[in-house]
Design an enzyme around this catalytic site. Structure first.
Site, PDB file in Angstrom:
ATOM      1  CE1 TYR A  72      -3.470   2.389   2.665  1.00 34.18           C
ATOM      2  CE2 TYR A  72      -2.918   3.142   0.453  1.00 34.18           C
ATOM      3  CZ  TYR A  72      -3.635   3.293   1.626  1.00 34.18           C
ATOM      4  OH  TYR A  72      -4.503   4.351   1.763  1.00 34.18           O
ATOM      5  CE  LYS A 119      -5.928   1.277  -1.449  1.00 28.06           C
ATOM      6  NZ  LYS A 119      -5.504   2.353  -0.504  1.00 28.06           N
TER       7      LYS A 119
HETATM    8  C1  LIG Z   1      -5.999   9.421   1.115  1.00 24.03           C
HETATM    9  C2  LIG Z   1      -7.182   8.549   0.825  1.00 24.03           C
HETATM   10  O1  LIG Z   1      -8.043   8.336   1.661  1.00 24.03           O
HETATM   11  N1  LIG Z   1      -7.240   8.019  -0.395  1.00 24.03           N
HETATM   12  C3  LIG Z   1      -8.346   7.167  -0.793  1.00 24.03           C
HETATM   13  C4  LIG Z   1      -8.988   7.696  -2.037  1.00 24.03           C
HETATM   14  O2  LIG Z   1     -10.077   6.837  -2.357  1.00 24.03           O
HETATM   15  C5  LIG Z   1      -9.485   9.133  -1.805  1.00 24.03           C
HETATM   16  O3  LIG Z   1     -10.388   9.139  -0.702  1.00 24.03           O
HETATM   17  C6  LIG Z   1     -10.202   9.622  -3.060  1.00 24.03           C
HETATM   18  O4  LIG Z   1      -9.341   9.470  -4.157  1.00 24.03           O
HETATM   19  C7  LIG Z   1     -10.632  11.086  -2.887  1.00 24.03           C
HETATM   20  O5  LIG Z   1      -9.476  11.903  -2.763  1.00 24.03           O
HETATM   21  C8  LIG Z   1      -7.811   5.777  -1.006  1.00 24.03           C
HETATM   22  O6  LIG Z   1      -6.646   5.759  -1.801  1.00 24.03           O
HETATM   23  C9  LIG Z   1      -7.506   5.177   0.346  1.00 24.03           C
HETATM   24  C10 LIG Z   1      -7.933   3.812   0.401  1.00 24.03           C
HETATM   25  O7  LIG Z   1      -8.320   3.208  -0.552  1.00 24.03           O
HETATM   26  C11 LIG Z   1      -7.946   3.187   1.726  1.00 24.03           C
HETATM   27  O8  LIG Z   1      -8.954   3.345   2.395  1.00 24.03           O
HETATM   28  O9  LIG Z   1      -6.967   2.552   2.118  1.00 24.03           O
END
Ligand SMILES: CC(=O)N[C@@H]([C@@H](O)[C@H](O)[C@H](O)CO)[C@@H](O)CC(=O)C(=O)O
Length: 291
Positions: A133, A161
């Protein structure tokens, strides 16, 4: 076919305890309504790094009990405590999780050798496959192409990821490791990631926006780039509004507009205010309400 995973959220009660019923409702909604291909359990969106060890175990047990074999499951076991990560890797593997993942070790400025040791230690004694990750924006840890190559020397480390806006590096990683799994992590950058050949995506907003994201993946696969770009724009209008309204509590407030009891975030995360609630209702009406 590209795979779409929701980053599973955790429903908390006002006192910071886990709301099991709400968490199960969100799992069911992702499986039955969103029809996602999988769930990423214990990640950033799940507020994993704000949980006690007991709460982490509780969420991993709830998720696989509710999801059973309906969708793929990836358990994020990375932790500030390597011993906890090793324990959780075995714990989730014994529960039946087919994949594990671990955030790059953060807070202390570890050397790459220390990071490599962390990953090799986590997978050493478990019969499972690990997805790195990588999220430099939150961890401050940026791995280079050659460093990914060194981590991939361990055959139990099967992918990344990739939550990073560096698309030069993404292209280099994709073409150097054509057989490794790369899942895109920034929902607002799904289309450029698809263009560079990722195998799918994991994200928070897919809990609410999976239909558009899947339509975008299908449009891209069909070569309809104009439609894919329009869908990315529509998704980014939603994502911009969620971010402006404080995304973590807003995801749950909008989920409630969809009829799902998503609980609240766990302090010190922001708790819902009347302005946030009004903002979430507007987001639902503007971007998600189906006529
Ligand atoms: C920093 C963060 O929370 N990034 C999210 C994104 O889905 C993010 O919320 C989205 O791209 C909006 O910025 C994901 O990469 C994180 C994720 O999948 C996780 O919950 O581990």
């Amino acid at each position: 076919m590209k795979k779409l995973y929701s980053a599973l959220m955790t429903a908390f009660n006002d006192d910071g305890s886990i709301n099991e019923a709400g968490t199960r409702e969100m799992i069911r909604y992702n499986i039955d309504v969103n029809k996602v291909d999988g769930l990423y359990v214990g990640g950033s969106t799940g507020e994993n790094f704000n949980m006690s060890h007991e709460q982490k175990e509780q969420v991993f047990k709830i998720a696989i009990d509710e999801a059973k074999n309906d969708v793929d499951l990836i358990a994020q076991v990375g932790s500030l405590d390597l011993n906890e990560s090793k324990y959780l890797a075995k714990f989730v593997t014994d529960l039946g999780y087919p994949h594990i993942s671990a955030v790059t070790p953060f807070y202390y400025n570890y050397t790459f050798e220390q990071i490599k040791d962390y990953y090799n230690e986590i997978v050493k004694d478990v019969d499972n496959e690990l997805i790195i990750y990588s999220i430099p924006v939150l961890t401050g840890v940026s791995l280079s192409l050659d460093q990914f190559a060194e981590l991939f020397e361990n055959p139990k480390i099967i992918g990344i990821k990739y939550t990073n806006a560096d698309f030069f590096l993404l292209e280099r990683v994709r073409n150097r490791f054509p057989d490794k799994l790369i899942l895109s992590g920034f929902d607002e950058m799904l289309l450029p990631a698809l263009a560079l050949g990722v195998d799918g995506a994991i994200g928070s907003t897919y809990n609410l926006n999976a239909k558009r994201a899947k339509a975008e993946m299908n449009a891209f696969d069909a070569g309809d780039i104009d439609k894919a770009r329009q869908l990315q724009k529509d998704s980014n209008d939603l994502i911009s509004a969620l971010i402006a309204n404080d995304i973590y509590p807003s995801l749950k407030l909008v989920f409630k507009e969809l009829g799902v009891n998503a609980g609240v975030t766990k302090k010190p995360m922001a708790q819902p205010t009347s302005e946030m609630i009004a903002g979430a209702k507007k987001i639902y009406n503007d971007y998600l309400k189906e006529d």
